[in-house]
Design an enzyme around this catalytic site. Structure first.
Site, PDB file in Angstrom:
ATOM      1  CG  MET A 138      21.339  12.576   5.139  1.00 28.80           C
ATOM      2  SD  MET A 138      22.512  13.834   4.578  1.00 28.80           S
ATOM      3  CE  MET A 138      21.656  14.505   3.160  1.00 28.80           C
ATOM      4  CD  GLU A 151      -1.908  -2.309   1.553  1.00 27.91           C
ATOM      5  OE1 GLU A 151      -0.745  -2.584   1.929  1.00 27.91           O
ATOM      6  OE2 GLU A 151      -2.856  -3.117   1.618  1.00 27.91           O
ATOM      7  CG  PHE A 198     -10.664  -9.738  10.216  1.00 24.27           C
ATOM      8  CD1 PHE A 198      -9.436 -10.148  10.718  1.00 24.27           C
ATOM      9  CD2 PHE A 198     -10.847  -9.712   8.834  1.00 24.27           C
ATOM     10  CE1 PHE A 198      -8.414 -10.540   9.872  1.00 24.27           C
ATOM     11  CE2 PHE A 198      -9.818 -10.110   7.980  1.00 24.27           C
ATOM     12  CZ  PHE A 198      -8.606 -10.523   8.509  1.00 24.27           C
ATOM     13  CD  GLN A 199      -8.052  -7.262   6.795  1.00 22.87           C
ATOM     14  OE1 GLN A 199      -8.899  -7.011   5.937  1.00 22.87           O
ATOM     15  NE2 GLN A 199      -6.851  -7.718   6.504  1.00 22.87           N
ATOM     16  CE  LYS A 212     -17.539  -6.813   2.318  1.00 30.62           C
ATOM     17  NZ  LYS A 212     -16.962  -8.063   2.823  1.00 30.62           N
TER      18      LYS A 212
END
Lengths: 170, 554
Positions: free
Chosen positions: B468, B49, B111-112, B161
């Protein structure tokens, strides 16, 4: 210096979190925050008391205005305004002290709203100084519980700070 | 006509002119992907993602359009967070769509499930949790309006959803009116007049042009104004490409790794004009030593930026393009021969330089690349030394040709951002300049680039160090180098081959020219691995706590 901000916001879920989150993440100190619906049910008014110098206040106001759900921000500190806080206080009271407490309540034009075997519950409204004063006056009797609403404020006279017109920008 | 919430969302995106979405599916966005499959909108499947949000960022910055990305609820959404913060810090217009668990399950630790609107509150310009499918058209309209106007920024739409599955009667609003959001685009006439007066009287004026100039598409106005008033121009990292670098008025980048002459010019100037800048700490150095002799004119569309870090003597809230057009009308041609001659002396005395040795010099490589590419070439970088060398040595000529993570300094930005730009402009040359640290953060997106048949070119500087940070440890930790060795790096050319991408590794200075030619001539993707010295540094460097007028140099 302490400033009083009158803030009109959309009555959307999450708007309080947006405002409170802004203060915490930018390190501004909120003394008190009171929020409730206005004459328009879509809009809430927050009265925020914030501590900071002019530079901090300028940033607080500008950052608040950046929030999409914030409709209008006004720093009314230097304006003529009426402000009130509400205090509910449960104080220890027995037969020896009850009379004296009722006199104090009378002096402050407060009210007794509940009574228990060994307590009195007192309601007081007023500006911050008065609320501090009654709290101090009752402390020697033993304060068992106390709750304050934080300050709410409106401009004096016929002036209003409603949403007419756009948000004031520099 | 009754359609589902998901269909309504896709239809609204089509009406907003969206042609490409970068995304990654999951359970909560199954209805949305179903609707998307029936749309003309192209879906670019990333491999993680973060790639979706950075690609949308690169797409937006290269094209000037709003970038769009999609992820599912929970981990899909949280994986976007860093990229959203990057877009927020760099004011990039992106609309982020996340799936959410059904409204009936919100708040149950389903969930999620994560509270992504809560998580992203401080790093979005605004966000929406859609609870009623009938709100979808207006929410999309508002999201694009907020993301792309005023000071641009990311806007997130969280779509449960069940809201995506329920049906509504679709009608797209023609107008959008948000009473708490009215960007002030027109500068105050009196303040503009004050600014022009100051500029007219200035002996030693300097312009700092930032990312706001590019966002406002005001490069042409900036050029005309700078030439007419004869004012030298320096860029912030985000402002690079807003001013043609072959102009004698150009001072290069200022700040932490800026040119000495830009930093000296700002330190000595008597009028400083900040255009679409936020005077970030990497630009100003120690604030008390920043432009100490100057009256400061600050022009920005975001009122909150004015007076935030640096006091402004003349604050102008407005769109940089509008304000510059107005100032152009009012200013007469100016001459600053003495000041320009002083600046030229500094340019000769303190040029950008590097020390030659047996290794390939990254600075020279980037400079040479700049000689071989056209003005339309889009350069993306990651974050670190290679980023600063590119900012210092690549000769940008046109706006929107430099994609880099400025404010957040987000390693891993480069490859997906380059993919976003290459998808936006399939006919343009897009080159990623990266390092072995940053590249490994999101190199899985090579698959995305290949799948999309992009002809992306990758120049990968390999020093097996996090260079760096090593440089910071040299100055600030007494050379106690710790955690900055990349003890193992893969064979990057072999890795490219595994993705079907040709590549070559070079180690000697005399190979650079031919290798660049070979890379640029190649049709399709190509990876050029360039081995450089682990001791190579980015200089000049303004040390922490020092004013920008003082810097460590070779």
């Amino acid at each position: 210096m302490r400033h009083t901000l009158s803030v009109l916001v959309e009555n959307n879920p999450g708007v309080l979190a947006r405002v409170a989150g802004l203060f915490s993440r930018r390190g501004y100190n909120i003394d008190s925050l009171a929020v409730g619906r206005t004459e328009n049910p879509d809009i809430s008014r927050m009265t925020i008391v914030v501590e900071g110098d002019d530079r901090v206040l300028e940033q607080v106001v500008k950052q608040l205005r950046k929030l999409v759900d914030v409709i209008k921000v006004q720093d009314i500190t230097s304006e003529q305004y009426v402000s009130r806080e509400l205090l509910l206080l449960k104080v220890h009271a027995d037969s020896n002290t009850r009379g004296e407490i009722m006199q104090i309540v009378e002096i402050f034009r407060a009210r007794i709203v509940d009574i228990g075997p060994k307590t009195l519950t007192i309601e007081a409204t007023g500006d911050e100084d008065k609320i501090e004063a009654i709290e101090n006056a009752l402390r020697p009797f033993g304060i068992k519980e106390l709750v304050r609403t934080g300050k709410i404020a409106l401009l004096r006279g016929s002036r209003t700070s409603n949403i007419n017109g756009v948000k004031e920008e520099e | 006509m009754e359609i589902t919430g998901a269909q309504a969302l896709v239809k609204a995106l089509e009406i907003e002119g969206v042609t490409t979405i970068f995304g990654y599916p999951g359970g909560a966005v199954v209805p949305l992907y179903d609707a998307l499959s029936r749309s003309k909108i192209q879906h670019v499947l990333v491999r993680h993602e973060p790639g979706a949000i950075h690609a949308a960022n690169g797409y937006a910055r290269a094209s000037g359009k709003v970038g769009v990305c999609v992820a599912t609820s929970g981990p899909g959404a949280t994986n976007l967070v860093t990229g959203i913060a990057a877009a927020y810090m760099d004011s990039v217009p992106v609309v982020v769509i996340t799936g959410q668990v059904p409204t009936t399950m919100v708040g149950t630790d389903a969930f999620q499930e994560v509270d992504i609107t809560g998580i992203t509150m401080p790093i979005t310009k605004h966000n929406f949790l859609v609870k009623n499918p009938a709100d979808i058209p207006m929410v999309v309209k508002k999201a694009f309006y907020i993301a792309s106007t005023g000071r641009p920024g990311p806007v997130l739409i969280d779509l449960p959803k069940d809201v995506a599955a329920r049906t509504i009667d679709f009608k797209y609003p023609e107008k959008v009116e948000i009473r708490g959001y009215k960007p002030n685009l027109k500068g105050h006439p009196q303040k503009i007049a004050e600014a022009v007066k100051l500029i007219r009287e200035a002996q030693r004026p300097v312009i700092i042009a930032g990312g706001g100039v590019i966002a406002a598409n005001a490069s042409q106005e900036l050029y005309e104004f700078a030439v007419k008033a004869e004012i030298p121009v320096t860029n912030t990292l985000m402002g690079l490409t807003s001013f043609p670098q072959d102009s004698p008025l150009f001072l290069g980048m200022l700040g932490l790794h800026g040119t000495r002459y830009a930093n000296l010019a700002v330190t000595e100037c008597d009028v400083l004009i900040g255009l679409g800048v936020r005077f970030a700490d990497r630009v100003t150095g120690e604030l008390s030593g920043f432009a100490p002799k100057a009256k400061i004119i600050h022009i920005d569309v975001d009122p909150a930026e004015i007076g935030k870090n640096v006091r402004a003597d003349v604050p102008i809230v407005g769109d940089v393009k509008n304000v510059l057009q107005e100032m152009l009308k009012q200013i007469e041609p100016q001459k600053h021969a003495e000041w320009l001659s002083q600046i030229n002396t500094w340019k000769q005395e303190f040029p950008l330089k590097y020390e030659k040795d047996d290794f390939i010099k990254p600075q020279e490589t980037i400079k040479l690349l700049g000689e071989k590419t056209t003005a339309d070439t889009i350069i993306a970088t990651d974050v670190g030394q290679h980023q600063m060398w590119t900012a210092q040595f690549y000769p940008f000529k046109k706006p929107r040709t430099f994609l880099t993570s400025g404010g957040l300094g987000c390693m891993g930005y480069g490859l997906p951002a380059a993919i976003g730009a290459a998808v936006a402009f399939r006919d343009k040359q897009v080159i990623l300049i990266t390092g072995d640290g940053s590249f490994q953060m999101n190199m899985g997106e090579l698959a995305t680039a290949r799948e999309q048949n992009l002809s992306l070119k990758i120049i990968l500087f390999v020093n097996k160090k996090l260079g760096m940070v090593k440089q910071l440890q040299e100055y600030y930790a007494n050379k106690n180098y710790f955690g900055v060795d990349l003890g193992f790096v893969p064979d990057f050319v072999a890795l490219a081959h595994a993705y079907g991408i040709p590549g070559r590794k070079i180690t000697r200075p005399e190979e650079v020219d031919g290798a660049l030619n070979e890379m640029l001539a190649h049709k399709g993707m190509y990876l050029l691995e360039v081995e450089i010295s682990p001791e190579e540094k980015v200089l000049p460097m303004v040390l922490s706590g020092a004013p920008i007028g003082e810097a460590v140099d070779w």
